[in-house]
Design a protein around this motif. Sequence first.
Motif, PDB file in Angstrom:
ATOM      1  N   GLU A  65      18.972 -16.547 -57.701  1.00 27.67           N
ATOM      2  CA  GLU A  65      18.623 -16.080 -59.047  1.00 27.67           C
ATOM      3  C   GLU A  65      18.942 -17.142 -60.094  1.00 27.67           C
ATOM      4  OE1 GLU A  65      19.393 -11.309 -58.242  1.00 27.67           O
ATOM      5  OE2 GLU A  65      21.036 -12.607 -58.890  1.00 27.67           O
ATOM      6  N   LEU A  66      20.018 -17.885 -59.864  1.00 25.90           N
ATOM      7  CA  LEU A  66      20.354 -18.979 -60.773  1.00 25.90           C
ATOM      8  C   LEU A  66      19.245 -20.024 -60.794  1.00 25.90           C
ATOM      9  CD1 LEU A  66      22.254 -20.668 -62.567  1.00 25.90           C
ATOM     10  CD2 LEU A  66      23.372 -21.477 -60.473  1.00 25.90           C
ATOM     11  N   LEU A  67      18.742 -20.359 -59.626  1.00 25.36           N
ATOM     12  CA  LEU A  67      17.673 -21.362 -59.542  1.00 25.36           C
ATOM     13  C   LEU A  67      16.404 -20.880 -60.240  1.00 25.36           C
ATOM     14  CD1 LEU A  67      18.121 -22.595 -55.860  1.00 25.36           C
ATOM     15  CD2 LEU A  67      18.772 -23.790 -57.943  1.00 25.36           C
ATOM     16  N   LYS A  68      16.138 -19.572 -60.161  1.00 23.33           N
ATOM     17  CA  LYS A  68      14.958 -19.016 -60.828  1.00 23.33           C
ATOM     18  C   LYS A  68      14.998 -19.245 -62.333  1.00 23.33           C
ATOM     19  CE  LYS A  68      13.777 -15.178 -57.722  1.00 23.33           C
ATOM     20  NZ  LYS A  68      13.722 -13.701 -57.609  1.00 23.33           N
ATOM     21  N   SER A  69      16.201 -19.293 -62.887  1.00 20.54           N
ATOM     22  CA  SER A  69      16.337 -19.418 -64.340  1.00 20.54           C
ATOM     23  C   SER A  69      16.182 -20.851 -64.830  1.00 20.54           C
ATOM     24  CB  SER A  69      17.708 -18.873 -64.770  1.00 20.54           C
ATOM     25  OG  SER A  69      18.759 -19.651 -64.215  1.00 20.54           O
ATOM     26  N   LEU A  70      16.049 -21.806 -63.917  1.00 20.23           N
ATOM     27  CA  LEU A  70      15.886 -23.212 -64.299  1.00 20.23           C
ATOM     28  C   LEU A  70      14.402 -23.557 -64.372  1.00 20.23           C
ATOM     29  CD1 LEU A  70      18.656 -24.726 -62.000  1.00 20.23           C
ATOM     30  CD2 LEU A  70      18.722 -24.651 -64.495  1.00 20.23           C
ATOM     31  N   SER A  71      14.012 -24.201 -65.426  1.00 18.72           N
ATOM     32  CA  SER A  71      12.601 -24.558 -65.590  1.00 18.72           C
ATOM     33  C   SER A  71      12.230 -25.771 -64.743  1.00 18.72           C
ATOM     34  CB  SER A  71      12.280 -24.831 -67.058  1.00 18.72           C
ATOM     35  OG  SER A  71      13.092 -25.890 -67.551  1.00 18.72           O
ATOM     36  N   GLU A  72      13.208 -26.631 -64.458  1.00 15.53           N
ATOM     37  CA  GLU A  72      12.942 -27.829 -63.661  1.00 15.53           C
ATOM     38  C   GLU A  72      14.152 -28.151 -62.801  1.00 15.53           C
ATOM     39  OE1 GLU A  72      11.970 -32.589 -64.346  1.00 15.53           O
ATOM     40  OE2 GLU A  72      11.477 -31.138 -65.908  1.00 15.53           O
ATOM     41  N   ILE A  73      13.876 -28.583 -61.574  1.00 16.74           N
ATOM     42  CA  ILE A  73      14.936 -28.983 -60.650  1.00 16.74           C
ATOM     43  C   ILE A  73      14.887 -30.497 -60.504  1.00 16.74           C
ATOM     44  CG2 ILE A  73      15.914 -28.686 -58.344  1.00 16.74           C
ATOM     45  CD1 ILE A  73      15.830 -26.093 -59.917  1.00 16.74           C
ATOM     46  N   SER A  74      15.861 -31.181 -61.075  1.00 25.07           N
ATOM     47  CA  SER A  74      15.885 -32.648 -61.009  1.00 25.07           C
ATOM     48  C   SER A  74      17.037 -33.147 -60.151  1.00 25.07           C
ATOM     49  CB  SER A  74      15.994 -33.231 -62.418  1.00 25.07           C
ATOM     50  OG  SER A  74      17.177 -32.781 -63.046  1.00 25.07           O
ATOM     51  N   PHE A  75      17.638 -32.259 -59.361  1.00 26.37           N
ATOM     52  CA  PHE A  75      18.807 -32.588 -58.555  1.00 26.37           C
ATOM     53  C   PHE A  75      18.605 -32.046 -57.142  1.00 26.37           C
ATOM     54  CE2 PHE A  75      19.350 -28.850 -61.215  1.00 26.37           C
ATOM     55  CZ  PHE A  75      19.492 -27.848 -60.270  1.00 26.37           C
ATOM     56  N   ASP A  76      19.393 -32.557 -56.216  1.00 26.01           N
ATOM     57  CA  ASP A  76      19.384 -32.022 -54.857  1.00 26.01           C
ATOM     58  C   ASP A  76      20.328 -30.827 -54.773  1.00 26.01           C
ATOM     59  OD1 ASP A  76      18.243 -34.818 -54.311  1.00 26.01           O
ATOM     60  OD2 ASP A  76      18.090 -33.842 -52.363  1.00 26.01           O
ATOM     61  N   ILE A  77      20.033 -29.931 -53.846  1.00 25.78           N
ATOM     62  CA  ILE A  77      20.831 -28.716 -53.689  1.00 25.78           C
ATOM     63  C   ILE A  77      21.336 -28.622 -52.254  1.00 25.78           C
ATOM     64  CG2 ILE A  77      20.854 -26.204 -53.840  1.00 25.78           C
ATOM     65  CD1 ILE A  77      18.275 -26.554 -55.619  1.00 25.78           C
ATOM     66  N   VAL A  78      22.628 -28.332 -52.104  1.00 24.25           N
ATOM     67  CA  VAL A  78      23.197 -27.974 -50.814  1.00 24.25           C
ATOM     68  C   VAL A  78      23.768 -26.577 -50.972  1.00 24.25           C
ATOM     69  CG1 VAL A  78      24.917 -28.481 -49.058  1.00 24.25           C
ATOM     70  CG2 VAL A  78      23.733 -30.364 -50.206  1.00 24.25           C
ATOM     71  N   PHE A  79      23.174 -25.607 -50.292  1.00 25.36           N
ATOM     72  CA  PHE A  79      23.676 -24.238 -50.359  1.00 25.36           C
ATOM     73  C   PHE A  79      24.923 -24.104 -49.489  1.00 25.36           C
ATOM     74  CE2 PHE A  79      19.164 -23.897 -51.308  1.00 25.36           C
ATOM     75  CZ  PHE A  79      19.182 -23.094 -52.436  1.00 25.36           C
ATOM     76  N   THR A  80      25.894 -23.365 -49.987  1.00 24.07           N
ATOM     77  CA  THR A  80      27.088 -23.069 -49.194  1.00 24.07           C
ATOM     78  C   THR A  80      27.129 -21.561 -48.987  1.00 24.07           C
ATOM     79  OG1 THR A  80      28.468 -22.925 -51.183  1.00 24.07           O
ATOM     80  CG2 THR A  80      28.356 -25.062 -50.082  1.00 24.07           C
ATOM     81  N   THR A  81      27.314 -21.136 -47.747  1.00 31.90           N
ATOM     82  CA  THR A  81      27.192 -19.713 -47.459  1.00 31.90           C
ATOM     83  C   THR A  81      27.912 -19.335 -46.182  1.00 31.90           C
ATOM     84  OG1 THR A  81      25.598 -17.921 -47.034  1.00 31.90           O
ATOM     85  CG2 THR A  81      25.020 -20.114 -46.228  1.00 31.90           C
ATOM     86  N   ALA A  82      28.370 -18.097 -46.129  1.00 29.32           N
ATOM     87  CA  ALA A  82      28.742 -17.508 -44.854  1.00 29.32           C
ATOM     88  C   ALA A  82      27.442 -17.239 -44.114  1.00 29.32           C
ATOM     89  CB  ALA A  82      29.524 -16.214 -45.072  1.00 29.32           C
ATOM     90  N   TYR A  83      27.508 -16.991 -42.826  1.00 30.32           N
ATOM     91  CA  TYR A  83      26.279 -16.902 -42.034  1.00 30.32           C
ATOM     92  C   TYR A  83      25.372 -15.785 -42.523  1.00 30.32           C
ATOM     93  CZ  TYR A  83      23.112 -16.848 -38.079  1.00 30.32           C
ATOM     94  OH  TYR A  83      21.989 -16.910 -37.291  1.00 30.32           O
ATOM     95  N   ASP A  84      24.167 -16.141 -42.898  1.00 30.72           N
ATOM     96  CA  ASP A  84      23.125 -15.209 -43.318  1.00 30.72           C
ATOM     97  C   ASP A  84      21.832 -15.694 -42.674  1.00 30.72           C
ATOM     98  OD1 ASP A  84      20.982 -13.929 -44.595  1.00 30.72           O
ATOM     99  OD2 ASP A  84      22.104 -13.688 -46.454  1.00 30.72           O
ATOM    100  N   LYS A  85      21.465 -15.067 -41.568  1.00 30.34           N
ATOM    101  CA  LYS A  85      20.355 -15.558 -40.754  1.00 30.34           C
ATOM    102  C   LYS A  85      19.068 -15.674 -41.546  1.00 30.34           C
ATOM    103  CE  LYS A  85      17.980 -14.721 -36.357  1.00 30.34           C
ATOM    104  NZ  LYS A  85      17.893 -13.841 -35.164  1.00 30.34           N
ATOM    105  N   TYR A  86      18.758 -14.664 -42.353  1.00 31.09           N
ATOM    106  CA  TYR A  86      17.481 -14.671 -43.076  1.00 31.09           C
ATOM    107  C   TYR A  86      17.468 -15.755 -44.140  1.00 31.09           C
ATOM    108  CZ  TYR A  86      13.229 -12.867 -45.207  1.00 31.09           C
ATOM    109  OH  TYR A  86      11.951 -12.747 -45.685  1.00 31.09           O
TER     110      TYR A  86
END
Length: 255
Positions: A65-86
Amino acid sequence: MIKAIIIDDEQVAVNVMSLMIERYLPEITSVESTTSPVEALQLIIDFQPDIIFLDIEMPFQNGFELLKSLSEISFDIVFTTAYDKYAIQAIKFSALDYLLKPIDADELRETFNRFLEKKIINQNKNAAVKNLLYNMQQQNLANHKLALPTITGLQFFLPQDIIRCEGMSNYTKFYFSNYHSITTSKTIKEYEEILIPHKFIRVHKSHLVNADFVSGFTSQTNNIILKDGTIVEVSRRRKKEVLEELGNYISGLTN
């Protein structure tokens, strides 16, 4: 100079990631952090990071949802998460990176090495994130679009349109039912993990085939015949397993 932001609702997780970056990623010279997704938006605008380590599950507003609020992505993203298969499946399909918690130092370093090697223009970063958000909205995995990095940028395809994949050293060539073949700079092993849930079968160390495009199997020559007329060799040591997997998808397979 590489700038990073850590976004995680747990202060302990922020502290741990900060220490790991200091110890294992010396190339990062400036780090900011926040435990508030709401504050994160302004921090991103002001700090202009090169890379963000983004927790997925956060109260009030998750990472997507945070990413949805950004008009432009000019950076790389590494998601950090507990296991979520989907979520992980959607991230992989969009050619983005993730780290499973608790974060392993070697995996952190490998992920950051991929960041250093990548030279993706901002347009493609935006496209990758938009594809991820699209995939996360789909109730059916069959509707996920696979992002394939090529020399001309990212291209997106439905798995059911892929006939087969052929591994060539550190590259993979894709053959489609409705598009010309393209080559990507990832190994076939990486795509095997992604595509197996979509009726793909590893028939040889160099070949993945979509079961929907298999029309027959010749036991004399150990070859699979595809609907477009292509003949693909089946590894002898995998023959039994391949036939069993094909039998799960195809009734009355020609032998």
